[in-house]
Motif scaffolding. Structure first.
Motif, PDB file in Angstrom:
ATOM      1  N   PHE A   1       0.862  -1.178   0.000  1.00  0.00           N
ATOM      2  CA  PHE A   1       0.000   0.000   0.000  1.00  0.00           C
ATOM      3  C   PHE A   1       0.902   1.232   0.000  1.00  0.00           C
ATOM      4  CE2 PHE A   1      -2.928  -2.995   2.311  1.00  0.00           C
ATOM      5  CZ  PHE A   1      -3.870  -3.073   1.297  1.00  0.00           C
TER       6      PHE A   1
ATOM      7  N   ASP B   1     -14.751  -8.315  -0.110  1.00  0.00           N
ATOM      8  CA  ASP B   1     -13.847  -7.852  -1.160  1.00  0.00           C
ATOM      9  C   ASP B   1     -13.389  -9.031  -2.005  1.00  0.00           C
ATOM     10  OD1 ASP B   1     -12.307  -5.760  -2.354  1.00  0.00           O
ATOM     11  OD2 ASP B   1     -10.534  -6.519  -1.321  1.00  0.00           O
TER      12      ASP B   1
ATOM     13  N   THR C   1     -18.414   2.189  -2.213  1.00  0.00           N
ATOM     14  CA  THR C   1     -17.960   0.804  -1.998  1.00  0.00           C
ATOM     15  C   THR C   1     -16.612   0.611  -2.694  1.00  0.00           C
ATOM     16  OG1 THR C   1     -19.222   0.173  -3.960  1.00  0.00           O
ATOM     17  CG2 THR C   1     -20.269  -0.201  -1.832  1.00  0.00           C
TER      18      THR C   1
ATOM     19  N   GLN D   1     -12.353 -10.871   7.069  1.00  0.00           N
ATOM     20  CA  GLN D   1     -11.631 -10.070   6.068  1.00  0.00           C
ATOM     21  C   GLN D   1     -10.893  -8.896   6.725  1.00  0.00           C
ATOM     22  OE1 GLN D   1     -13.842  -9.208   2.346  1.00  0.00           O
ATOM     23  NE2 GLN D   1     -13.273  -7.099   2.803  1.00  0.00           N
TER      24      GLN D   1
ATOM     25  N   VAL E   1      -0.033   4.503  -1.988  1.00  0.00           N
ATOM     26  CA  VAL E   1      -0.731   5.787  -2.148  1.00  0.00           C
ATOM     27  C   VAL E   1      -2.117   5.683  -1.520  1.00  0.00           C
ATOM     28  CG1 VAL E   1      -1.634   7.423  -3.852  1.00  0.00           C
ATOM     29  CG2 VAL E   1       0.472   6.157  -4.328  1.00  0.00           C
ATOM     30  N   PRO E   2      -2.433   6.576  -0.589  1.00  0.00           N
ATOM     31  CA  PRO E   2      -3.756   6.474   0.052  1.00  0.00           C
ATOM     32  C   PRO E   2      -4.898   6.851  -0.890  1.00  0.00           C
ATOM     33  CG  PRO E   2      -2.505   8.328   0.939  1.00  0.00           C
ATOM     34  CD  PRO E   2      -1.614   7.645  -0.037  1.00  0.00           C
ATOM     35  N   THR E   3      -6.052   6.265  -0.672  1.00  0.00           N
ATOM     36  CA  THR E   3      -7.240   6.620  -1.456  1.00  0.00           C
ATOM     37  C   THR E   3      -7.844   7.893  -0.843  1.00  0.00           C
ATOM     38  OG1 THR E   3      -8.680   5.336  -0.035  1.00  0.00           O
ATOM     39  CG2 THR E   3      -7.748   4.183  -1.925  1.00  0.00           C
TER      40      THR E   3
ATOM     41  N   ARG F   1     -14.326  -2.680  -7.737  1.00  0.00           N
ATOM     42  CA  ARG F   1     -13.702  -2.238  -6.494  1.00  0.00           C
ATOM     43  C   ARG F   1     -12.287  -1.735  -6.765  1.00  0.00           C
ATOM     44  NH1 ARG F   1     -16.391  -3.468  -2.248  1.00  0.00           N
ATOM     45  NH2 ARG F   1     -14.695  -3.748  -0.767  1.00  0.00           N
TER      46      ARG F   1
ATOM     47  N   GLY G   1     -19.473  -5.192   2.265  1.00  0.00           N
ATOM     48  CA  GLY G   1     -18.070  -5.180   2.696  1.00  0.00           C
ATOM     49  C   GLY G   1     -17.155  -6.209   2.070  1.00  0.00           C
TER      50      GLY G   1
ATOM     51  N   LYS H   1     -12.109   1.851   2.756  1.00  0.00           N
ATOM     52  CA  LYS H   1     -12.469   2.321   4.107  1.00  0.00           C
ATOM     53  C   LYS H   1     -11.779   1.480   5.201  1.00  0.00           C
ATOM     54  CE  LYS H   1     -16.919   2.210   3.020  1.00  0.00           C
ATOM     55  NZ  LYS H   1     -16.928   2.138   1.544  1.00  0.00           N
ATOM     56  N   THR H   2     -11.479   0.226   4.879  1.00  0.00           N
ATOM     57  CA  THR H   2     -10.895  -0.648   5.911  1.00  0.00           C
ATOM     58  C   THR H   2      -9.578  -0.081   6.448  1.00  0.00           C
ATOM     59  OG1 THR H   2     -11.830  -2.445   4.621  1.00  0.00           O
ATOM     60  CG2 THR H   2     -10.376  -3.073   6.413  1.00  0.00           C
ATOM     61  N   LEU H   3      -8.690   0.320   5.537  1.00  0.00           N
ATOM     62  CA  LEU H   3      -7.419   0.888   6.007  1.00  0.00           C
ATOM     63  C   LEU H   3      -7.646   2.206   6.728  1.00  0.00           C
ATOM     64  CD1 LEU H   3      -4.742   0.469   3.202  1.00  0.00           C
ATOM     65  CD2 LEU H   3      -5.046  -0.858   5.272  1.00  0.00           C
TER      66      LEU H   3
ATOM     67  N   GLU I   1     -19.514  -0.755   8.437  1.00  0.00           N
ATOM     68  CA  GLU I   1     -20.909  -0.848   7.997  1.00  0.00           C
ATOM     69  C   GLU I   1     -21.805  -0.314   9.115  1.00  0.00           C
ATOM     70  OE1 GLU I   1     -21.343  -1.562   4.982  1.00  0.00           O
ATOM     71  OE2 GLU I   1     -19.450  -2.502   4.497  1.00  0.00           O
TER      72      GLU I   1
ATOM     73  N   ARG J   1     -19.999  -5.086  -4.881  1.00  0.00           N
ATOM     74  CA  ARG J   1     -19.055  -6.218  -4.811  1.00  0.00           C
ATOM     75  C   ARG J   1     -18.224  -6.288  -6.083  1.00  0.00           C
ATOM     76  NH1 ARG J   1     -18.274  -5.297  -0.830  1.00  0.00           N
ATOM     77  NH2 ARG J   1     -19.986  -3.845  -0.769  1.00  0.00           N
TER      78      ARG J   1
HETATM   79  N1  LIG Z   1      -4.373   2.731  -0.648  1.00  0.00           N
HETATM   80  C1  LIG Z   1      -4.671   1.623  -1.330  1.00  0.00           C
HETATM   81  N2  LIG Z   1      -3.886   1.226  -2.341  1.00  0.00           N
HETATM   82  C2  LIG Z   1      -4.178   0.127  -3.035  1.00  0.00           C
HETATM   83  N3  LIG Z   1      -5.243  -0.660  -2.808  1.00  0.00           N
HETATM   84  C3  LIG Z   1      -6.055  -0.308  -1.816  1.00  0.00           C
HETATM   85  C4  LIG Z   1      -5.825   0.846  -1.018  1.00  0.00           C
HETATM   86  N4  LIG Z   1      -6.783   0.925  -0.093  1.00  0.00           N
HETATM   87  C5  LIG Z   1      -7.598  -0.135  -0.296  1.00  0.00           C
HETATM   88  N5  LIG Z   1      -7.177  -0.864  -1.317  1.00  0.00           N
HETATM   89  C6  LIG Z   1      -7.813  -2.076  -1.866  1.00  0.00           C
HETATM   90  O1  LIG Z   1      -9.112  -1.717  -2.294  1.00  0.00           O
HETATM   91  C7  LIG Z   1     -10.018  -2.780  -2.098  1.00  0.00           C
HETATM   92  C8  LIG Z   1     -11.271  -2.269  -1.390  1.00  0.00           C
HETATM   93  O2  LIG Z   1     -10.939  -1.842  -0.103  1.00  0.00           O
HETATM   94  P1  LIG Z   1     -11.980  -1.977   1.104  1.00  0.00           P
HETATM   95  O3  LIG Z   1     -12.475  -3.375   1.193  1.00  0.00           O
HETATM   96  O4  LIG Z   1     -11.344  -1.383   2.289  1.00  0.00           O
HETATM   97  O5  LIG Z   1     -13.158  -1.082   0.546  1.00  0.00           O
HETATM   98  P2  LIG Z   1     -14.433  -0.508   1.325  1.00  0.00           P
HETATM   99  O6  LIG Z   1     -14.469   0.943   1.065  1.00  0.00           O
HETATM  100  O7  LIG Z   1     -14.393  -0.944   2.743  1.00  0.00           O
HETATM  101  O8  LIG Z   1     -15.603  -1.239   0.543  1.00  0.00           O
HETATM  102  P3  LIG Z   1     -17.103  -1.596   1.057  1.00  0.00           P
HETATM  103  O9  LIG Z   1     -17.857  -0.313   1.145  1.00  0.00           O
HETATM  104  O10 LIG Z   1     -17.624  -2.490   0.014  1.00  0.00           O
HETATM  105  O11 LIG Z   1     -16.931  -2.240   2.377  1.00  0.00           O
HETATM  106  C9  LIG Z   1      -9.277  -3.834  -1.320  1.00  0.00           C
HETATM  107  O12 LIG Z   1      -8.920  -4.871  -2.178  1.00  0.00           O
HETATM  108  C10 LIG Z   1      -8.054  -3.122  -0.801  1.00  0.00           C
HETATM  109  O13 LIG Z   1      -6.951  -3.967  -0.697  1.00  0.00           O
END
Ligand SMILES: Nc1ncnc2c1ncn2[C@@H]1O[C@H](COP(=O)(O)OP(=O)(O)OP(=O)(O)O)[C@@H](O)[C@H]1O
Length: 795
Positions: A69, A360, A95, A136, A71-73, A388, A358, A99-101, A203, A385
């Motif tokens: 990882f 993935d 989605t 997950q 670059v942050p989203t 992503r 959620g 959001k998990t990180l 969630e 789903r």
């Molecule tokens: N900074 C990042 N760089 C690369 N990949 C990323 C980064 N952050 C998240 N991802 C990837 O993006 C995908 C989606 O992330 P995540 O499951 O956290 O999404 P989410 O926003 O929680 O989705 P949902 O709303 O469906 O729960 C995952 O496969 C994750 O590994």
């Protein structure tokens, strides 16, 4: 210093040098933490382009780097800096946007900055609505937290409560489902949440709705108000009542896509088709046949439909691997299916909403919603789903003509861009005759088809949004025929069924099996009650006619849960083998048929009809249980005996007021007493535990200062990651065995996996000898690994 060279000096000199080096190290660590805290408070988020720009601990930075990882989203860029400042956060982003990180990084940093150790107990709690999602999240935590030495566990049910219980007391971070967590909080005195630093609800809107209300209220009640709280969802709640329940403190609303024109990912192509209900399976079949090289996820509204379509389509061999996943499957099966679908390049998974949020699954090409979702939010989560994190994806929603207008309006309000497409009629294959053939040949499948029919009808009937869902307008007779059934089973509905509540309710709250079909939650049953089912005449007929031919597989498919089956077995057992006197069957001759009896004082005689009973007759001890317990008496001052409980004089009783009122008052008083006693017990237990911890800590402190090694019990590597780095710098890359010996902290740090295989233990020993860090375990690859993750992890 040369390799292996000893430091000169006498023993007291060595000890004092050790103490000096220890205190220097501690000072350095404290400075580092202070700097980190300061940098987080002063951080300007506009400068953030890479994760390395963030003021993070070396451990987290390294975990992110190792997990690739960089670059942050958007949501991570906005939410993480605020969370690092200690703010409560309401995070909303599409989605698959990462959001998990956005919540896991702040969790690790919070505990790191608080110098959290295994002795500090539970520091972070992460709540997820389903088991799959909890697993997950845990996986991601394992990856990015690999350089930290916190202990972390999963509390998701499906496992023995006692097994989990013993391990929980030692965990610093827990990822849990609400029902199971509540169960532990109620029953597990070793689980302390009084020190909790950070609470996360993934969630959040789902977790805060009706189904989880009790569990969440119970969890929140036991944790300190001063903790930090992070809530995340693609469809975030802003409901003031919900937020009040969690006592958020001036939460920052971080909604990165709010201004976007769509609530769904940009690379997602969304379509809908309008089809009469009886043609849905034809279209689905034709679609699957035309896309056998794709990865497809298909949503239905109930478990029974999933099973029916899975069983029948499987027999029809579509040329693509088929899988099915519902909340009613055993946990191991669910994990296996998830893992299989994740690793497949082309497969078709039939599922209920248990996977809507959620999850993935990598690289899903299509999401097909065969049954209309209950609302626009559910649509958004289901379709999310696919497409992503920067990938493409496509979604198709099947709508009955009666659902079209209402659903499109709801989707428009939620900013979902969706376009109508038409089915090429010449490409559509009818599966009706094949389904009829299968149902004709196989009564088990036919029965399942009937259940699928009733479950679907019920799922429509109980929906709240009557503008979309109107059962009376659906061609049910034709629908039944399309499933291969000879006619539509008669259905009766209970008045006042509330769908949303039912659907959202964890299994624990559901009382009948049919209603639990649609349950999204994967939580452990906490109480099972006998079902009260609406039975059709077909149900009764099939039960009678097929009693002898049902295979065990079928029994598995249609039975109402093991507990109920056991109850039935018990009844059979009692009916056949009982020794009732009233029975007049040959096998059950009464007391007048020349049988032997044991006379037990004050009781009916016991029939001696087996060796066990004969043996019983000769054992005074065994007979005791058949004797009455005797009557306890109290003696007054005159030596008169009285029964312990005597009835109060009726007149006196009446004087005290209405009987119901008295009863209520009595119960309220007793309840109060019990709860006071309970509180006292809990606080005494907590106090003891706290004192024990303090003592342990103090002992360890002494041990460290004196360089004593009393606290050692061996086991996992005892030198934290950063110490090695620092030491390497100090020693210029030379191995310095003596220094390592000095610096070894006098406590056993448990890592994520504590159940080490022999090989791993050897590896660690070797690494320790070399003065190297032992890294995290390999990725779980098999179901056993995942099982270990789910339960063994907490070893
Ligand atoms: N900074 C990042 N760089 C690369 N990949 C990323 C980064 N952050 C998240 N991802 C990837 O993006 C995908 C989606 O992330 P995540 O499951 O956290 O999404 P989410 O926003 O929680 O989705 P949902 O709303 O469906 O729960 C995952 O496969 C994750 O590994």
């Amino acid at each position: 210093m040369a390799k292996g060279a000893k430091l000169p000096g006498s023993l007291p000199q060595l000890k004092s040098r050790r103490r000096e080096s220890k205190s220097l190290k501690r000072k350095r660590e404290e400075e580092e933490l202070e700097n980190l805290e300061k940098a987080a408070q002063e951080f300007d988020a506009s400068n953030l382009t890479k994760f390395t720009d963030l003021p993070l601990s070396r451990q987290t930075a390294s975990g992110l780097d190792k997990s690739h990882f960089k670059v942050p989203t958007d949501i991570q860029r906005k939410a993480i800096p605020l969370a690092l400042k200690g703010k409560d956060i309401l995070g909303a982003a599409k989605t698959g946007s990462g959001k998990t990180l956005a919540f896991l990084i702040p969790v690790l940093e919070k505990l790191h900055r608080a110098k959290w150790t295994s002795d500090d107990g539970l520091g972070a709690l992460i709540i997820s609505p389903t088991r799959e999602l909890a697993i997950q999240i845990f996986e991601v935590l394992r990856k990015i937290g690999q350089r930290h030495s916190f202990s972390a566990g999963l509390v998701i049910g499906g496992k023995n409560l006692q097994d989990e219980r013993e391990r929980l007391g030692r965990m610093n971070i827990l990822v849990c489902t609400p029902g199971r967590m509540k169960q532990h909080l109620e029953q597990n005195p070793d689980l302390d949440t009084y020190n909790l630093q950070i609470l996360v609800l993934d969630e959040a809107d789902r977790i805060l709705d009706m189904g989880f209300k009790d569990s969440i209220d119970a969890i929140v009640q036991g944790i300190p108000k001063s903790r930090q709280t992070l809530l995340f969802s693609a469809t975030q709640t802003k409901n003031v009542n919900d937020l009040a329940r969690l006592s958020l403190k001036d939460p920052e609303y971080v909604a990165v896509h709010e201004a976007a024109s769509a609530a769904t990912p940009g690379k997602l192509q969304q379509h809908y088709i309008v089809t009469p209900l009886p043609e849905k399976l034809d279209i689905l079949w034709s679609f699957i046949r035309a896309n056998v090289k794709s990865k497809i996820l298909v949503f239905f509204s109930s478990t029974k439909q999933v099973r029916f379509v899975y069983e029948t389509f499987r027999q029809m061999q579509p040329g693509i691997p088929l899988l099915h996943l519902t909340g009613k499957q055993k946990q191991t099966a669910r994990l296996e299916v998830s893992a299989k679908f994740s690793s497949s390049k082309n497969a078709c998974l039939f599922a209920t909403d248990v996977v809507a949020r959620g999850l993935d699954f990598p690289a899903v090409d299509w999401v097909i919603q065969v049954d209309c979702p209950e609302d626009a939010d559910t649509y958004i989560h289901r379709v999310g789903r696919t497409a992503r994190y920067e990938r493409d994806g496509r979604g198709v929603l099947f709508l009955c003509p009666t659902e079209e207008k209402g659903m499109l309006e709801r989707l428009k309000t939620k900013k979902v861009p969706i376009e109508k497409i038409n089915v090429k009629q010449n490409k559509k294959q009818s599966v009706q005759s094949q389904l009829q053939g299968i149902c004709f040949k196989d009564p088990e499948i036919k029965y399942l088809g009937q259940k699928a029919f009733t479950s679907y009808s019920r799922s429509v009937y109980v929906q709240k949004d009557k503008e979309i869902f109107d059962l009376e307008k659906l061609p049910l007779q034709e629908f039944a025929t399309s499933l291969g059934l000879p006619g539509a089973p008669r259905i009766k509905f209970l008045k006042g069924e509330d769908t949303k509540q039912r659907k959202n309710a964890p299994r624990a709250l559901l009382k009948d099996e049919d209603s639990s079909e649609d349950v999204e939650s994967g939580e452990e049953d906490t109480k099972k009650e006998k079902k009260k089912e609406v039975r059709t005449k077909y149900d009764r007929m099939f039960e009678r006619q097929n009693q002898n031919i049902f295979t065990s597989h079928y029994t598995g498919m249609v039975r109402h849960g093991e507990e109920e089956e056991d109850e039935e077995k018990d009844e059979d057992f009692l009916a056949v083998k009982g020794h009732g006197y009233g029975s007049d069957t040959e096998d059950n001759k009464g007391p007048n048929n020349g049988q032997k009896f044991i006379q037990v004082h004050g009781k009916d005689p016991l029939l001696v009809d087996s060796k066990r009973r004969e043996k019983l007759a000769t054992s005074k001890k065994a007979l005791l249980k058949y004797k009455g317990k005797g009557t306890k008496l109290v003696f007054d001052e005159e030596g008169e005996a009285h029964a312990i409980y005597e009835f109060e004089d009726e007149e006196e009783f009446k004087k005290a007021g209405d009987a119901e009122e008295q009863r209520g008052k009595f119960l309220a008083e007793e309840k109060k007493k019990v709860s006071v006693a309970d509180e006292e017990d809990k606080s005494v237990a907590k106090e003891k535990r706290r004192a024990k911890r303090e003592k342990q800590k103090a002992r360890m402190q002494d041990g460290e200062d004196d360089g004593e090694e009393e606290g050692f019990t061996g086991g996992l590597p005892l030198i934290p990651y950063e110490d090695f780095d620092a030491r390497r710098e100090e020693s210029d890359g030379d191995e310095a065995p003596e220094l390592i010996e000095e610096d070894r902290p006098a406590k056993k740090q448990k890592k994520w996996f504590e159940d080490d295989s022999e090989e791993e233990k050897k590896k660690k020993k070797k690494a320790k000898r070399k003065g190297k860090v032992v890294e995290m375990q390999e990725e779980p690859e098999t179901l056993d690994d995942l099982e270990a993750l789910a339960a063994g992890l907490l070893a």
